[in-house]
Scaffold this motif. Structure first.
Motif, PDB file in Angstrom:
ATOM      1  N   GLY A 291     -12.799  10.076 -12.584  1.00 19.72           N
ATOM      2  CA  GLY A 291     -13.210   9.610 -11.270  1.00 19.72           C
ATOM      3  C   GLY A 291     -12.024   9.451 -10.348  1.00 19.72           C
ATOM      4  O   GLY A 291     -10.869   9.658 -10.751  1.00 19.72           O
ATOM      5  N   ALA A 292     -12.301   9.104  -9.106  1.00 19.85           N
ATOM      6  CA  ALA A 292     -11.236   8.872  -8.137  1.00 19.85           C
ATOM      7  C   ALA A 292     -10.515   7.581  -8.479  1.00 19.85           C
ATOM      8  O   ALA A 292     -11.136   6.549  -8.745  1.00 19.85           O
ATOM      9  CB  ALA A 292     -11.816   8.801  -6.726  1.00 19.85           C
ATOM     10  N   GLY A 293      -9.192   7.643  -8.464  1.00 22.05           N
ATOM     11  CA  GLY A 293      -8.400   6.463  -8.766  1.00 22.05           C
ATOM     12  C   GLY A 293      -8.236   5.557  -7.565  1.00 22.05           C
ATOM     13  O   GLY A 293      -8.933   5.679  -6.554  1.00 22.05           O
ATOM     14  N   LEU A 294      -7.297   4.632  -7.675  1.00 23.76           N
ATOM     15  CA  LEU A 294      -7.046   3.676  -6.612  1.00 23.76           C
ATOM     16  C   LEU A 294      -6.162   4.284  -5.531  1.00 23.76           C
ATOM     17  O   LEU A 294      -5.181   4.963  -5.835  1.00 23.76           O
ATOM     18  CB  LEU A 294      -6.360   2.434  -7.178  1.00 23.76           C
ATOM     19  CG  LEU A 294      -7.183   1.578  -8.140  1.00 23.76           C
ATOM     20  CD1 LEU A 294      -6.292   0.574  -8.846  1.00 23.76           C
ATOM     21  CD2 LEU A 294      -8.309   0.866  -7.404  1.00 23.76           C
ATOM     22  N   SER A 295      -6.493   4.029  -4.289  1.00 22.43           N
ATOM     23  CA  SER A 295      -5.641   4.450  -3.174  1.00 22.43           C
ATOM     24  C   SER A 295      -4.564   3.382  -2.998  1.00 22.43           C
ATOM     25  O   SER A 295      -4.649   2.503  -2.128  1.00 22.43           O
ATOM     26  CB  SER A 295      -6.467   4.601  -1.896  1.00 22.43           C
ATOM     27  OG  SER A 295      -7.437   5.609  -2.033  1.00 22.43           O
ATOM     28  N   LEU A 296      -3.551   3.450  -3.845  1.00 18.74           N
ATOM     29  CA  LEU A 296      -2.528   2.414  -3.894  1.00 18.74           C
ATOM     30  C   LEU A 296      -1.695   2.405  -2.622  1.00 18.74           C
ATOM     31  O   LEU A 296      -1.393   3.455  -2.046  1.00 18.74           O
ATOM     32  CB  LEU A 296      -1.621   2.640  -5.097  1.00 18.74           C
ATOM     33  CG  LEU A 296      -2.299   2.579  -6.474  1.00 18.74           C
ATOM     34  CD1 LEU A 296      -1.341   3.063  -7.549  1.00 18.74           C
ATOM     35  CD2 LEU A 296      -2.774   1.164  -6.771  1.00 18.74           C
ATOM     36  N   VAL A 297      -1.299   1.205  -2.193  1.00 14.93           N
ATOM     37  CA  VAL A 297      -0.428   1.090  -1.035  1.00 14.93           C
ATOM     38  C   VAL A 297       0.982   1.503  -1.425  1.00 14.93           C
ATOM     39  O   VAL A 297       1.399   1.362  -2.576  1.00 14.93           O
ATOM     40  CB  VAL A 297      -0.419  -0.349  -0.475  1.00 14.93           C
ATOM     41  CG1 VAL A 297      -1.789  -0.757   0.001  1.00 14.93           C
ATOM     42  CG2 VAL A 297       0.099  -1.335  -1.515  1.00 14.93           C
ATOM     43  N   ASP A 298       1.727   2.042  -0.475  1.00 11.01           N
ATOM     44  CA  ASP A 298       3.133   2.357  -0.705  1.00 11.01           C
ATOM     45  C   ASP A 298       3.950   1.072  -0.677  1.00 11.01           C
ATOM     46  O   ASP A 298       3.679   0.158   0.103  1.00 11.01           O
ATOM     47  CB  ASP A 298       3.648   3.320   0.369  1.00 11.01           C
ATOM     48  CG  ASP A 298       2.963   4.679   0.313  1.00 11.01           C
ATOM     49  OD1 ASP A 298       2.583   5.089  -0.794  1.00 11.01           O
ATOM     50  OD2 ASP A 298       2.780   5.295   1.382  1.00 11.01           O
ATOM     51  N   ASN A 299       4.956   1.010  -1.554  1.00  7.54           N
ATOM     52  CA  ASN A 299       5.856  -0.146  -1.600  1.00  7.54           C
ATOM     53  C   ASN A 299       5.093  -1.472  -1.619  1.00  7.54           C
ATOM     54  O   ASN A 299       5.223  -2.308  -0.712  1.00  7.54           O
ATOM     55  CB  ASN A 299       6.813  -0.117  -0.400  1.00  7.54           C
ATOM     56  CG  ASN A 299       7.631   1.148  -0.344  1.00  7.54           C
ATOM     57  OD1 ASN A 299       8.184   1.594  -1.349  1.00  7.54           O
ATOM     58  ND2 ASN A 299       7.711   1.753   0.839  1.00  7.54           N
ATOM     59  N   PRO A 300       4.280  -1.692  -2.634  1.00 10.09           N
ATOM     60  CA  PRO A 300       3.466  -2.915  -2.683  1.00 10.09           C
ATOM     61  C   PRO A 300       4.330  -4.173  -2.763  1.00 10.09           C
ATOM     62  O   PRO A 300       5.387  -4.179  -3.413  1.00 10.09           O
ATOM     63  CB  PRO A 300       2.638  -2.732  -3.960  1.00 10.09           C
ATOM     64  CG  PRO A 300       3.461  -1.822  -4.817  1.00 10.09           C
ATOM     65  CD  PRO A 300       4.132  -0.884  -3.860  1.00 10.09           C
ATOM     66  N   THR A 301       3.891  -5.219  -2.118  1.00 17.87           N
ATOM     67  CA  THR A 301       4.572  -6.500  -2.235  1.00 17.87           C
ATOM     68  C   THR A 301       4.090  -7.218  -3.491  1.00 17.87           C
ATOM     69  O   THR A 301       2.964  -7.028  -3.935  1.00 17.87           O
ATOM     70  CB  THR A 301       4.295  -7.392  -1.016  1.00 17.87           C
ATOM     71  OG1 THR A 301       2.881  -7.627  -0.924  1.00 17.87           O
ATOM     72  CG2 THR A 301       4.781  -6.726   0.261  1.00 17.87           C
ATOM     73  N   MET A 302       4.981  -8.039  -4.065  1.00 14.76           N
ATOM     74  CA  MET A 302       4.593  -8.851  -5.216  1.00 14.76           C
ATOM     75  C   MET A 302       5.135 -10.252  -5.014  1.00 14.76           C
ATOM     76  O   MET A 302       6.347 -10.425  -4.850  1.00 14.76           O
ATOM     77  CB  MET A 302       5.096  -8.260  -6.523  1.00 14.76           C
ATOM     78  CG  MET A 302       4.620  -9.040  -7.749  1.00 14.76           C
ATOM     79  SD  MET A 302       4.860  -8.170  -9.302  1.00 14.76           S
ATOM     80  CE  MET A 302       6.640  -8.177  -9.392  1.00 14.76           C
ATOM     81  N   ASN A 303       4.266 -11.221  -5.001  1.00 18.94           N
ATOM     82  CA  ASN A 303       4.631 -12.610  -4.791  1.00 18.94           C
ATOM     83  C   ASN A 303       4.381 -13.429  -6.044  1.00 18.94           C
ATOM     84  O   ASN A 303       3.509 -13.105  -6.850  1.00 18.94           O
ATOM     85  CB  ASN A 303       3.839 -13.207  -3.620  1.00 18.94           C
ATOM     86  CG  ASN A 303       4.158 -12.508  -2.316  1.00 18.94           C
ATOM     87  OD1 ASN A 303       5.317 -12.176  -2.060  1.00 18.94           O
ATOM     88  ND2 ASN A 303       3.145 -12.275  -1.490  1.00 18.94           N
TER      89      ASN A 303
END
Length: 435
Positions: A291-303
């Motif tokens: 199936g279609a995967g996740l449209s991940l954001v570029d350079n994700p932030t992590m807090n």
């Protein structure tokens, strides 16, 4: 009408009797008029590509997957993501040339509209594109040529996912008929995969959390050791829509590694009574549904937000410190991970010990609460027997952006009154690192 017969209908004697007249149908019409290509026709419409391939002033070569090629593809997930679907279909199209089978046999690759190269080859005398055999070549159209293929071509840039069914298992526990579910591997990066679990009918209604693992070997053989701990499923509160009977975990395995892994998944009744309630082969042992995967954001932030130990009257009377890690996934989703530190050494169980959770016979439910105290979202429980003492859940950003929200981690589903860890979700302290 079969594809071969349809190809013959396209041609007839020309007006002067000198030979075969030119095809009158565009590639869009060739596809839409053939029952063997009906799934592709629907996909072209959903991706707004039907008009493009119907352009008489352009020339295309189309590698057209026949309907059976979509048998193990979650077509709905593709049509729900038209941008991803368009990229996928463009990997099946060459623009500017009408390449016949003989033309293709003289090439090592072709450049697709999607932008990536598609390898041309041969297997036992059969023409292949991207390793997929051509079942019918040279279906002519007025603006190009189509070749029917036996599989769906996947570009390297396409975010992939694959799902496997988990069958209900009869057992001697309180859920004696078992439950049905699904495990899904979502491509995350070159070395990590997001693994989600879902129960077909939502939470079970039992006052326990259901631990889950990936095991070595084939389910029919049994007895395979635990290879990977997955996040448990919270069985409680079927009346609260905040509990959707799912869990998530980011594991340190590549998508290709898991999709080819010799293993199976077990979901158990509880840590205390580990009878198997759902089971299914994965990877090398089963045919998954793409199936279609996740449209991940570029350079994700992590807090990162600290969870402080909460003294209580339960089995873990001193409480358990921990952290809350929030990593962006998509434009509207975040992966929330609870990491506990039972021995308070700030390693968050990356080391060899489990502190006060050593062989704990419960899982520890966790929830996001609103300013009024109501549960806004169910996080995955932390398996008390898991050496890494953590779990994750995919949460809508709308929940995290609410005012006054906080997280509680409890002793067990049966003893929610005992809070072992707690922390605000508001402002975060930054952070980095894996899960």
């Amino acid at each position: 009408m079969g594809l071969f017969a349809f190809a013959l209908v396209l041609a007839g004697c020309d007006s002067d009797g000198s030979g075969m007249e030119e095809p009158s149908n565009t590639l869009t019409q060739v596809v839409s008029n053939n029952n063997d290509l009906s799934t592709l026709a629907s996909a072209l419409q959903a991706a707004d590509l039907a008009e493009t391939l119907g352009n008489e002033n352009a020339t295309f070569t189309v590698f057209a997957p026949a309907n059976p090629a979509f048998d193990n593809v979650d077509v709905q997930s593709l049509t729900d993501n038209p941008d991803l679907l368009r990229d996928l279909l463009n990997f099946h199209v060459v623009q500017g040339e009408a390449l016949t089978a003989s033309d293709l046999q003289g090439r090592e690759s072709v450049t697709t509209v999607e932008g990536q190269e598609l390898q041309i080859g041969s297997e036992n005398g059969t023409l292949t594109v991207g390793g997929v055999p051509v079942s019918q070549s040279d279906v002519e159209a007025s603006n190009g040529v189509a070749h029917v293929i036996g599989g769906v071509l996947i570009p390297e840039s396409f975010p992939r996912r694959v799902s496997y069914d988990l069958a209900a298992q009869s057992n001697s526990g309180v859920i004696s008929s078992g439950v049905e579910g699904t495990v899904t591997f979502w491509e995350y990066n070159d070395s990590q995969t997001l693994v989600t679990l879902s129960l077909d009918n939502g939470p079970t209604g039992e006052s326990v959390s259901h631990p889950a693992h990936i095991h070595n070997g084939n389910a029919s053989e049994g007895g395979g050791g635990i290879e990977i701990y997955l996040s448990p499923l919270d069985g409680t509160n079927t009346e609260n829509d905040a509990n959707d009977g799912t869990s998530a975990r980011l594991v340190n395995r590549s998508f290709d590694n898991l999709a080819g892994f010799n293993g199976y998944v077990n979901i158990h009744e509880s840590v205390d009574n580990p009878v198997v309630v759902a089971q299914g082969n994965i990877g090398a042992n089963a045919t998954g549904t793409l199936g279609a995967g996740l449209s991940l954001v570029d350079n994700p932030t992590m807090n990162t937000k600290e969870l402080t130990a909460q003294p209580n009257e339960g089995a873990f009377s001193n409480g358990v410190p921990g952290q809350l890690r929030l990593r962006e996934l998509t434009a509207d989703q975040t992966l929330v991970t609870v990491r506990l530190d039972p021995d308070d050494d700030n390693n968050f169980e990356e080391g060899p010990t489990q502190g006060s959770l050593q062989e704990a016979t419960v899982s520890h439910p966790a929830h996001i609460h609103g300013s009024g105290g109501a549960i806004q979202d169910y996080l995955s429980p932390v398996d008390g027997s898991d050496p890494r003492a953590r779990s994750s859940q995919i949460v809508p950003n709308s929940v995290l952006n609410s005012d006054g929200i906080y997280v509680n981690v409890h002793e067990s589903a049966a003893k929610l009154v005992n809070i072992v860890s707690q922390g605000d979700v508001g402002s975060s302290s930054g952070g980095s690192g894996g899960y």
